[in-house]
Design a protein around this motif. Structure first.
Motif, short mmCIF file in Angstrom:
data_model
loop_
_atom_site.label_atom_id
_atom_site.label_comp_id
_atom_site.label_asym_id
_atom_site.label_seq_id
_atom_site.Cartn_x
_atom_site.Cartn_y
_atom_site.Cartn_z
N ILE A 1 0.82 -1.20 0.00
CA ILE A 1 0.00 0.00 0.00
C ILE A 1 0.86 1.26 0.00
N LEU A 2 0.33 2.31 -0.59
CA LEU A 2 1.01 3.60 -0.61
C LEU A 2 0.95 4.24 0.78
N PRO A 3 2.00 4.88 1.21
CA PRO A 3 1.91 5.63 2.48
C PRO A 3 1.11 6.91 2.27
N GLY A 4 0.08 7.10 3.07
CA GLY A 4 -0.73 8.31 2.94
C GLY A 4 -1.33 8.46 1.56
N GLN A 5 -1.11 9.65 0.96
CA GLN A 5 -1.64 9.91 -0.38
C GLN A 5 -0.83 9.19 -1.46
N GLY A 6 0.43 8.91 -1.19
CA GLY A 6 1.27 8.29 -2.20
C GLY A 6 1.68 9.27 -3.28
N ASP A 7 2.51 8.79 -4.20
CA ASP A 7 3.02 9.63 -5.29
C ASP A 7 2.67 9.01 -6.63
N TYR A 8 2.52 9.89 -7.64
CA TYR A 8 2.23 9.41 -8.98
C TYR A 8 3.45 8.76 -9.64
N TYR A 9 4.63 9.31 -9.37
CA TYR A 9 5.84 8.80 -10.02
C TYR A 9 6.80 8.21 -9.00
N ILE B 1 7.04 16.87 -8.28
CA ILE B 1 7.89 16.88 -9.46
C ILE B 1 9.29 16.41 -9.11
N GLY B 2 9.69 16.66 -7.87
CA GLY B 2 11.01 16.25 -7.43
C GLY B 2 11.22 14.75 -7.48
N ARG B 3 10.15 13.97 -7.49
CA ARG B 3 10.28 12.51 -7.53
C ARG B 3 10.59 12.00 -8.93
N LEU B 4 10.41 12.84 -9.95
CA LEU B 4 10.70 12.39 -11.31
C LEU B 4 12.21 12.24 -11.50
#
Length: 534
Positions: A142-150, A273-276
């Protein structure tokens, strides 16, 4: 007769008998359950409901092969509480998860726990939104909290892991990998396949940038709503596209450009965006930088109306772009079930944790009991039980899912569950359904988006809402004459009898579900204890 010929003569009868026995075993075998839920997926963005905005052929397929519900609603239109209602089969005031801040009481018994105990293999992949160790699952990622798209991080039973790629594709990869490698064919299974999309900040997959960022969408009838007769909706709610949708965080204008403009409300995109990675960021910049530069050039000549329209179009481009990936991946899972001959004995549900505003009333987000966030998409297929391509108008809620799944599995529900099994409706036995009103209660105020606390009931004809705590406002809507809910008729003389009848019904329903002003005041005291109310 020669024994050889007698045997040959009997073979067709023997084979026929075996086939009938096999069919009988199949019909009595407990069904698998696949529960598909996206986050903030408005019914207006599913073409089975409305094809003005997007085509969703794979999600639509569930309705074509099964049933589309036109009056499915939620009990509390906000992410984590909605999920708690689904899991427990109890309203927020009883399961305790009234908002996104209040912790979930893990002593609650959930339907996955009961199915697991009854012999189902259980798995969950995707977004839960509360708690890091969901009970009742043999496996979860499962994603933590809201999670990230990328390049999202996932919580698992053995530790955290980060996976490179796009979240909607990854959740599907994990789901199919479990189906392929760790599913026990000797057991029925419960699979919860839960998408982050299309939750804010609406970041599409790279493959969808070119198509969706070039599209233009029809404006909602109520985009420029002035909220006349609805004092609780305005001016307090902070979810307006013009005033509250952020230029950078939501609409992807980089801070280097936004800083040069006279914009009061903007925010950096930050770590989204920083996760890209470098390649992903390069593909992003090629598409989104020219959009931002074009906006910067036009912005000085934009009045409020033009800015609202621009923001609405950008919102829709990205929001719907994320749904394109959801639809593709739902298709992947449905095709897998077909390929592995699992579809015939599998109940498939597609829903969202609530509805969402796509510019109606000038808004984004949810929370209100007004139609776009109160109503949720619900499509169910169950071969050999549901008549294909059926539309159901009865009033159902996410409160009903737990008891539905338990009945499908042959498990008796706990006595404190408050929903009603949808199985009679799925079987076309409408005479067994007698609900004439549904109940709603929203709590998170003061809080994000500043939507006032309110509760109410809805029938097919009318909706009565009471806003309380720091206000005392009543609203009544004639749902048949005013489907957009822009005319509050609570004070109009010709509706006086309706108001009286609806108030009586409201008290009856609140008593049925064990809600009260005392409970509401108790939760307000908890807010004070936590420092959320001064």
């Amino acid at each position: 007769m020669n024994l050889k010929y007698l045997t040959l003569a009997l073979l067709p009868i023997i084979f026929a008998s075996c086939r009938e026995e096999s069919k009988s075993r199949q019909s009595t075998k407990r069904p698998n359950i696949v529960f598909i839920m996206s986050d903030d997926h408005a019914y207006q963005a599913i073409s089975a409901y409305d094809d003005k905005l997007i085509q969703t052929p794979n999600i639509d397929r569930i309705a074509k092969e099964g049933m589309l519900f036109n009056n499915a609603t939620v009990t509390n239109s906000i992410c984590a509480p909605s999920r708690a209602v689904i899991l427990t089969g109890k309203h927020s005031h009883l399961n305790g998860k009234i908002d996104n801040r209040m912790p979930f009481d893990t002593t609650n018994v959930t339907f996955p726990q009961l199915l697991q105990k009854a012999g189902y293999q259980t798995a969950m992949f995707g977004k839960l939104h509360f708690g890091n160790n969901p009970k009742g699952f043999d496996e979860f990622k499962i994603l933590p909290g809201q999670g990230d798209y990328y390049n999202p991080k996932f919580i698992t039973q053995t530790g955290d892991t980060t996976i490179t790629g796009y979240v909607t594709d990854i959740i599907t990869d994990l789901t199919i990998d479990w189906m392929e490698k760790r599913r026990n064919p000797a057991k029925p299974f419960l699979l919860m396949y839960l998408h982050k999309a299309p939750h804010r900040t609406w970041m599409p997959a790279e493959r969808h940038y070119p198509e969706f960022t070039k599209k233009s969408y029809p404006l909602p009838e109520t985009l420029f709503d002035d909220y006349t007769t609805r004092n609780a909706a305005s001016p307090s709610a902070e979810m307006g596209i013009l005033k509250h949708m952020q230029i950078s965080y939501d609409l992807k204008v980089p801070d280097r450009i936004a800083n040069t403009l006279d914009i009061k409300n903007w925010n950096q995109i930050g770590n989204r965006i920083g996760r890209l990675n470098a390649d992903q960021r390069a593909a992003w910049d090629v598409v989104y930088n020219p959009i931002a530069e074009d906006f910067a050039e036009k912005f000085p000549n934009m009045n409020d109306s033009l800015l609202t329209v621009w923001k609405y179009q950008r919102y829709m481009q990205d929001y719907l772009g994320t749904i394109a990936a959801v639809d593709e991946n739902v298709g992947r899972l449905l095709n897998y079930l077909d390929k592995k001959d699992l579809s015939e004995n599998t109940l498939v549900v597609y829903t969202s944790d609530q509805g969402f505003y796509l510019g109606e009333h000038g808004w984004f987000d949810k929370r209100f009991m007004y139609n776009e966030s109160f109503k949720t998409p619900l499509l169910i297929k169950w071969p050999n039980v549901i008549t294909p391509n059926t539309t159901e108008e009865e009033m159902v809620q996410n409160l009903d899912f737990a008891q539905t799944f338990l009945e499908v599995a042959g498990v008796n529900p706990p006595s404190d569950m408050q929903g009603e099994s949808l199985v009679p409706l799925l079987k076309g036995e409408k005479e067994a359904w007698d609900r004439d009103a549904v109940y709603y209660h929203y709590y998170e105020y003061p809080g994000e988006h500043a939507v006032k606390r309110h509760y109410g009931i809805s029938t097919k004809e009318f909706k009565l809402i009471h806003f309380y705590h720091d206000v005392d406002e009543w609203e009544l809507y004639d749902r048949l004459k005013d489907p957009n809910e822009i005319r509050n008729v609570y004070e109009e003389p010709e509706y006086a009898e309706t108001v009286e009848a609806m108030k009586e019904k409201l008290e009856e329903v609140r008593k049925k579900y064990k809600d009260s002003d005392e409970l509401s005041n108790g939760y307000i005291e908890l807010y004070k204890e936590n420092g959320w109310i001064k």
